[in-house]
Design an enzyme around this catalytic site. Structure first.
Site: not given
Length: 272
Positions: A29, A116, A141, A212-213, A236-239
């Site tokens: 990584w 961070r 839209r 939407g689509g 940088e450090g997971t949640s």
């Protein structure tokens, strides 16, 4: 490659030989690894001692025994090259050691306090872009004979996006301000990263939903923002790691505003 969030468990070895350190192991990584002129490398003198044995080195990319692997294909952030770095009997001069032996873990944690807030800022920018795309889309839209912007449910979604973006910006600015003052920014940096990265994922998802689509195809930018947002919750450090840091802070480092917690109710049974 197998340590992930467990920084103290780094397996790349550093062995002192005369005036050099010899590195063996690999890293994964690594952003822009094939283009780097040098690397900041964390290695252990003895993996069994975990964080106490970690060292940090500056390693020239052209050092004999250092090579990079092929780039990996990623879900998002495809303009950023990611690959491995392999060390095989790579000799690094002792003068390239950052700090002293055993300081690697501390250096890594201090670095996170600086990086961070930047990830939180990246996330805030992504979330803002997603909201602005959604804002422009609902203005054009039409469904059920009127524009999307006229529906309360759409306005509520946009309001939630805006609140999260504003809060994210305030949090990363506080974290950056704390770091700039030379104070310990660990806690505000974790707060900013955890909140802003989760907010970016949520905002990107809602913006895609509004499209939407059309949001699901690559002719619109939302699918890219959705894919890119996910990485911010990981690197940088997971949640989850941020929440571990903050949970421990609340229990062990937080200074309560109330000097004494007031007692409520009565110890007597309601029947008495």
């Amino acid at each position: 490659p197998y340590m992930g969030s467990d920084v103290a468990g780094i397996r790349t070895r550093a062995q002192k030989e005369g005036s050099d350190y010899v590195l063996n192991g690999s890293k994964f990584w690594i952003t822009n690894a094939p283009y780097a002129d040098y690397f900041t490398v964390f290695a252990s003198l003895d993996p069994s001692k975990r964080h106490k044995a970690l060292c940090a080195f500056i390693v020239d990319a052209d050092t004999p025994g250092v090579r990079t692997g092929p780039p990996v294909e990623k879900m998002g952030h495809r303009a950023s090259t990611t690959s491995s770095v392999i060390f095989k009997d790579a000799k690094v001069p002792a003068e390239n050691l950052l700090g002293s032996e055993g300081m690697g873990f501390s250096i890594a944690m201090q670095t996170f306090s600086m990086t961070r807030p930047a990830i939180a800022a990246f996330s805030t920018g992504l979330a803002r872009a997603a909201m602005e795309y959604a804002r422009a889309y609902v203005d054009k839209r039409e469904v059920f004979t009127k524009k999307l912007r006229k529906f309360d449910v759409i306005q509520f979604k946009l309001a939630e996006m805006f609140m999260k973006i504003e809060a994210s910006r305030a949090l990363y600015l506080k974290a950056a301000w704390t770091a700039d003052k030379g104070e310990n920014a660990t806690v505000p940096a974790s707060v900013a990263k955890a909140y802003a990265t989760d907010a970016a994922m949520e905002v990107a998802s809602e913006a895609l939903q509004i499209h939407g689509g059309y949001g699901y195809i690559d002719q619109y930018p939302l699918e890219k923002l959705f894919r890119d947002a996910k990485l911010y919750q990981i690197y940088e450090g997971t949640s989850e790691i941020q929440r571990l840091i903050l949970g421990r802070h609340v229990l062990d480092g937080y200074v309560p505003a109330m000097e004494k917690i007031p007692k409520w109710g009565s110890k007597k049974s309601p029947d008495n």
